[in-house]
Write a protein that holds these residues in place. Structure first.
Motif, PDB file in Angstrom:
ATOM      1  N   UNK A 177       2.131  13.390  -2.262  1.00  0.00           N
ATOM      2  CA  UNK A 177       3.203  12.853  -1.229  1.00  0.00           C
ATOM      3  C   UNK A 177       4.558  13.669  -1.316  1.00  0.00           C
ATOM      4  N   UNK A 195       5.501   2.710   1.143  1.00  0.00           N
ATOM      5  CA  UNK A 195       5.725   3.901   1.934  1.00  0.00           C
ATOM      6  C   UNK A 195       4.582   3.990   2.791  1.00  0.00           C
ATOM      7  N   UNK A 196       3.511   3.112   2.825  1.00  0.00           N
ATOM      8  CA  UNK A 196       2.557   3.642   4.003  1.00  0.00           C
ATOM      9  C   UNK A 196       3.057   2.964   5.237  1.00  0.00           C
ATOM     10  N   UNK A 197       3.697   1.724   5.430  1.00  0.00           N
ATOM     11  CA  UNK A 197       4.280   1.086   6.431  1.00  0.00           C
ATOM     12  C   UNK A 197       5.565   1.060   6.544  1.00  0.00           C
ATOM     13  N   UNK A 198       6.337   1.039   7.557  1.00  0.00           N
ATOM     14  CA  UNK A 198       7.577   0.470   7.702  1.00  0.00           C
ATOM     15  C   UNK A 198       7.858  -0.751   7.070  1.00  0.00           C
ATOM     16  N   UNK A 225      -1.199  11.799  -9.050  1.00  0.00           N
ATOM     17  CA  UNK A 225      -1.618  12.739  -8.270  1.00  0.00           C
ATOM     18  C   UNK A 225      -1.231  12.625  -6.805  1.00  0.00           C
ATOM     19  N   UNK A 226      -1.310  11.382  -6.412  1.00  0.00           N
ATOM     20  CA  UNK A 226      -1.384  11.007  -5.019  1.00  0.00           C
ATOM     21  C   UNK A 226       0.417  10.968  -4.775  1.00  0.00           C
ATOM     22  N   UNK A 229      -8.481   9.741  -7.387  1.00  0.00           N
ATOM     23  CA  UNK A 229      -7.625  10.804  -7.804  1.00  0.00           C
ATOM     24  C   UNK A 229      -6.424   9.705  -8.615  1.00  0.00           C
ATOM     25  N   UNK A 232       2.279   4.701  -2.074  1.00  0.00           N
ATOM     26  CA  UNK A 232       2.464   5.737  -3.135  1.00  0.00           C
ATOM     27  C   UNK A 232       3.246   4.991  -4.092  1.00  0.00           C
ATOM     28  N   UNK A 280       0.929  -1.383   0.015  1.00  0.00           N
ATOM     29  CA  UNK A 280      -0.034   0.136  -0.035  1.00  0.00           C
ATOM     30  C   UNK A 280       0.622   1.356  -0.178  1.00  0.00           C
ATOM     31  N   UNK A 314      -7.734   4.008  -3.360  1.00  0.00           N
ATOM     32  CA  UNK A 314      -8.476   4.474  -2.271  1.00  0.00           C
ATOM     33  C   UNK A 314      -9.173   5.816  -2.274  1.00  0.00           C
ATOM     34  N   UNK A 315      -8.419   6.611  -3.278  1.00  0.00           N
ATOM     35  CA  UNK A 315      -9.184   8.036  -3.575  1.00  0.00           C
ATOM     36  C   UNK A 315      -9.510   8.332  -5.109  1.00  0.00           C
ATOM     37  N   UNK A 373      -1.242  -6.077   7.101  1.00  0.00           N
ATOM     38  CA  UNK A 373      -0.736  -4.971   7.310  1.00  0.00           C
ATOM     39  C   UNK A 373      -0.374  -4.490   5.956  1.00  0.00           C
TER      40      UNK A 373
END
Lengths: 763, 763
Positions: free
Chosen positions: A472, A529-532, A467-468, A463, A436, A434, A460-461, A549
């Motif tokens: 970011x 880049x959402x979670x480590x 764009x996301x 866009x 970008x 998950x 999720x958006x 996760x």
């Protein structure tokens, strides 16, 4: 072995047009390489492609393929290859398994003990975790190891070397601490893993322990699995320590394919093999070793997240490290599939992801591999309906990536001549989670990627993924402190409407042989880049962790398939090979400037430093309770002649402008772009990047031939651009700079002439 | 309550001449304020002064005075005052104890419990430590508390607010976390302690817990006591939370001396009293509270050194906090001593250090106090031999500093009229430890201090304390990453040979009433920076700790006595009050520029921010697994009229140049500098700084009247220069800026006219 989670600045730009509008068809956005009418058709094709992607099916493949350990040599690794072969054929591809024969040591005995001032034996196991089903399926799991480390049985005082990077050894020297005859313990991070034991060896160490510090990769980063995504106390990071910046692939067959009968060098002559034993451990195992260290307090920047004061040593902690391995030759299985092109069958557009993991490998590499599979199934369906790409599509699932890009390197080396004549571009992926879109690659492909990413919706958006990613990068860079002037420059460019730049490629995934050895324009794509990371290269990189996760319903897996698939389809179908030369020439000009500024900066720093040394400022500033000696006296930095490089970059810029104008004019006037003219131009463009290969390759590592992109000798995965020149300056080999400038300028000139020829063909 | 360890940039400059040469006498260095012949005599006097200093005697005083708890109201606090009174008189000073009567609450009941999701009762005690003798002498030790917090008994959900500073509340808002009706837990650091509960209250919190995080102040900084100097797990930081940026001193007598019969306001009307209960705790006690928090993961910059993932809450952790106090009036004892001047008996040169501690107070304040005592004994010996200062010396050991600068403030308020007519300068010290000289103060005194520091040898190296401080500042700033452009500017200036600038003074020690209320030029001096604090305001700030890890043989205590003593002697003996106006005018001009640049910067940031908000960039950049909302929309920043300030600063620069030239010319020609002319000039110069007091004082806090230096309303100890203007801009009170500019420019103009008058008197 992905290049890591995408940094925000790696991410892509965006128009704010929702992708839904873009695929509607009436108002086709600009599509590089396509005549307007063909662009509209291509959008429709992409919509049909997207309809074929099925997250549930990808999830099922992921679960199946990550059900058992699948490292090189494991039964499940081969089973996965055979499963894919069967599927690829069923989907209409001309597929086969290509087998290579590589040196692949596996540990037979691994032990690590603290032998003084008290005793402790490292557990070296990753125990089952409640709720993670595969974590108890340990049949066939190898002991922890760093592949291509040396065998050995060593005992010695311990020294904590922080990340174990070159600057860390400078700090040790200022504290009069030597690692000679000792065992170093380094934390992960700060640079590529393989450099840690390499530098330790170069400084005289006899062994190397690498651990994951909880501050960087554990509870300091995120709640630990299973509460969150973070690395649990017993999780450890395996990984290769081959000296890949010298060459990738089988250590015994540098530069040639490791076929059954290929000539092999002796193990003792293999430059990419490490000379000392090295072992990765968890922070649970590391704690007693670190806590037993005395000597100077670690500098503030060296302190990690364990709850005590970090010290450097040497001693009183003493360690015993023993590793024995089975240095067998093993088979690796690349699954390679083709779909012939209708107009340009001898122009190949390539795509790859590896399928071998360190243990179960759900995230790394299977999350990316199932996207590749989904693309292949969707393309197979398009083909079944009668569509054919203009150029030939080549899809591959590589084996042996983790150990050193074995499968991709051996394949590229084996097919070098054919690739030199046919390869148009290579698109790589690896892990995917998950977050970008991150993208690196050849800057001629920057516009193509920006256009594709603008046309794919984020799951999720409402866009585009562009764009996301653009948002970011802007927000990340505007947060201040942690960000570099380069990141702020990128953010400002984005706010002003510029394309999001591709990150230059270093190494760490299968693009390396294609781009840096064979001169094939490459892209490397992935979401994150959402979670480590948390479970990177550990037993816990499992299906359950992934679903819990990382990307619970594989929405980002589908989205990666869209981005990579659209890139492939456009590369295959474009009327003219889709590249924009000015993105490349402007980037190269910036690299030249960077190197010149760097030389100026280190010249000033050396002057300042000499003044501080001469005036005894360091001695006067010594803190009696934490004494640090003066730094070493660097040599003066001479003024260097970068003029040939400047001239080449400037001429390239002029030619690039002319080319882009001729290219746009040709596509705008279909009557002028006759098939013959297009074929002539495409023939020139398909192989243009090969002009950037220099002979005899980079100084000291001739396998690397690209004069613009390389992994750094002392950064590993990190890229060095214009590497011959940049590294000569960074390593202060002043006498090498002249030749490196000449060789690099010659490559830029050769590329410029290739562009000029294409411009002439288009006019 | 020192202003903290000196930051390296606070430290002093140096010529590299060894001090030994400087005191030899033949080649007198420049000595501001002295004719050449008198300078030579002054150097000889200083040499005699130095001979009197005795480290062993200072050590004995330190041991005696830190033998029992000596907070306000303790028997030992009074005994120490009486001991000093007896000594001062024995040394030939005209000494007395001045007693004031202050509101001084002490805790009668303190309790803190975690009441959910499980129970834990905080220990709130600092147990004995092996080898530290006083740590077991707990008779008379008060429970931990933050003086002037409110009484209360509150229960509520807990929220972790990082440092509890304004930016932290912005981060909470972006995560939709409110502290309303809840109890906050903040870590020490990031800003003055008293702001944490104040801001918590302003945001609706009902209670506040403050703890020392081991990353900043514990094992993350240094090995913990007794292994090293670092804060042990049970060590806690007491301290005042009075709202001192409004006014210091007794909360019930703002602006007037708290004599026995002074009129007092009602407690409920006292602006400096906090409105909610607050309690300081150790990291051992804090851990269960923090570990029980859920809610969003704390941002990376908020994470401390405890070995788990920090969360913000609110809840499920719930806390119960109860505090009751005895709100009695108590006596404080200032010990004040005078030695009359021969030439200018009505020009007072003042020196102070406090004597009350939080518990044993060996470092804070007694290490500085014994230096002051040594100076007094040495000066007494000089006087006994027949020497007299030209100006009157006033030495004082203050009581009640820890609670809110009580002793110094009440003394200044009581003697306000006399001080307005007589005070030439005030020299302060507080804690003192090994390391580098730190100095802050009025910039007119910058040259004086640089000259003095160039003439005092460091006790560990054959170099002046100025040379060492200058080196530390240069090396510190050249280390890169952690340093500000301001620090780099200072380092560059030093390398180019400039004086080391004084840090502007905020608050946190007894200089505040002198400088900021009474307009007396001040200096604050101390050595430090060798080791992290570790025992600041804890039971473990003991003689044993001090001797073990802070300044084992009081060599730096002797050195502080030399620096402060020489400053005092030169201020007292100078032919002309020793000030250099251009140091001040140049600094003021820089402050004006800083504020203008700041306004430009926040204007651009607001514009960028509005663009990001309007284009929904923040929403597009949201990370689904760690969602952070967009920041609040700041108001536009208008263009503001700083021209009157620029004009005043420019005119001041012109007058300062003329003054410094006339001053140097007068001293160079003793025939011209007649006693009458000198007296006229000295009379003007002695009171010049009072011109910088503005009426009616700073907006919202009229007790603070200095228009150049103040503690920040939202930085506490940290200085705000040109505070009326700077804070109007920072707090975005645009309509206040005009009046603040006018008032500040008027003060600069008044000071300029005072300089012009002195210039005329000198010509």
């Amino acid at each position: 072995m992905p290049i890591g989670l995408p940094r925000l600045t790696t991410l892509l730009i965006a128009t704010l047009l929702p992708a839904a509008a873009l695929v509607a068809g009436e108002a086709a956005p600009p599509m590089i390489g396509f005549e307007a009418g063909n662009a509209r058709a291509e959008l429709a094709l992409e919509a049909r492609f997207d309809e074929q992607l099925d997250a549930r099916e990808m999830r099922a493949w992921l679960e199946r393929m990550s059900a058992e350990p699948n490292q090189v040599g494991s039964p499940h690794d081969k089973a996965n290859a055979e499963f894919m072969l069967e599927r690829f054929r069923a989907w209409g591809w001309q597929a086969q398994i290509e087998t290579f024969y590589v040196l692949y040591p596996t540990p037979t005995h691994v032990a690590l003990e603290l032998v003084g001032p008290h005793r402790f034996t490292a557990a070296l196991v990753e125990p089952p975790i409640a709720g993670d089903r595969s974590s108890s399926r340990t049949k066939g799991v190898l002991p922890p190891y760093n592949v291509y480390g040396a065998d050995g049985d060593v005992t010695g005082e311990l020294v904590y070397v922080n990340f174990g990077m070159p600057d860390d050894y400078k700090e040790l020297a200022r504290r009069n601490v030597s690692v000679k005859g000792r065992i170093v313990i380094a934390r992960y991070g700060g640079g590529w893993r393989g450099l840690k034991p390499k530098l330790a060896y170069e400084h005289g160490a006899i062994g190397c322990i690498i651990y994951s510090d909880p501050r960087d990769d554990g509870y300091g980063a995120a709640d630990t699995y299973p509460a969150g995504a973070g690395r649990p106390a017993a999780g450890l990071q395996r990984g290769s320590v081959a000296d890949m910046p010298i060459y990738s692939g089988d250590p015994l067959t540098p530069g040639i394919g490791a076929t059954k009968d290929a000539p092999r060098i002796d193990r003792s002559a293999a430059q990419s093999l490490l000379k000392i034993p090295v072992l990765p451990i968890s922070y649970r195992d590391a704690r007693p070793f670190l806590e037993a260290l005395g000597g100077p307090r670690a500098p503030a920047a060296w302190r990690g997240g364990l709850p005590f004061t970090y010290h450097i040593g040497p001693g009183p902690a003493r360690a015993h490290l023993a590793i024995s391995s089975d240095w067998a030759q093993r088979e690796i299985y690349d699954v390679v599939a083709k779909l012939a092109g209708s107009a340009y069958p001898d122009q190949w557009v390539l795509r790859g992801n590896h399928h071998d993991g360190w243990v179960f490998g759900a995230d790394d590499p299977l999350s990316g591999n199932v996207a590749l599979m989904a693309e292949m199934k969707a393309i197979g369906a398009l083909a079944a309906s009668g569509w054919r790409p203009k150029r030939t599509l080549v899809y591959a699932s590589w084996d042996g990536e983790e150990a050193g890009l074995l499968g991709s390197t051996e394949w590229v080396e084996t097919h070098a001549a054919e690739l030199a004549g046919k390869a148009v571009a290579y698109v790589n992926s690896d892990s995917n989670t998950r977050g970008f879109l991150g993208a690196g690659g050849s800057h001629t492909l920057q516009r193509l990627l920006n256009e594709v990413a603008a046309g794919v919706l984020d799951p999720l958006q409402a866009a585009s993924v562009l764009a996301r990613a653009r948002a970011a990068a802007i927000v990340g860079a505007s947060r201040g402190a942690a960000h570099t002037p380069e990141e702020r420059r990128v953010a400002k460019g984005l706010l002003d409407g510029g394309d999001l730049p591709l990150e230059p490629l270093g190494s760490g995934s299968d693009f390396t042989p294609f781009l840096q050895h064979a001169g094939i324009p490459s892209l490397h794509l992935g979401f994150g880049g959402s979670e480590p990371g948390g479970v990177y290269h550990s037993l816990y990189d499992s299906f359950d962790h992934y679903i819990k996760v990382e990307d619970p319903d594989l929405r980002y897996g589908v989205t990666l398939a869209k981005v990579a698939g659209h890139v492939m389809l456009r590369l295959a179908d474009a009327d003219l090979v889709p590249l924009r030369a000015q993105d490349f020439s402007a980037t190269v000009a910036r690299y030249v400037e960077e190197i010149e500024r760097y030389a100026d900066r280190i010249r000033e720093e050396a002057q300042d430093n000499h003044r501080l040394l001469d005036e005894k400022i360091y001695e006067l500033a010594v803190n009696v309770t934490d004494p640090v000696g003066p730094p070493a006296r660097d040599a003066d930095v001479p003024y260097l002649n970068f003029a040939p490089l400047r001239n080449a970059a400037t001429a390239l810029g002029t030619s690039a402008r002319a080319f882009d104008a001729a290219y746009a004019a040709a596509l705008a006037d279909p009557a002028r772009l006759t098939p013959a003219r297009a074929a002539a131009a495409n023939g020139l463009l398909a192989g243009a990047e090969r002009a950037l290969l220099g002979e005899p390759g980079l100084p000291g590592r001739p396998w690397y031939r690209h004069m613009v992109y390389a992994p750094g000798l002392y950064t590993g995965y990190g890229a060095k651009t214009l590497p011959a020149v940049r590294e000569a300056v960074e390593e202060r080999h002043w006498s090498e700079v002249g030749d490196s400038v000449t060789m690099t300028a010659a490559a830029l000139d050769a590329y410029r002439r290739a562009l000029d020829a294409a411009t002439a063909a288009l006019r």
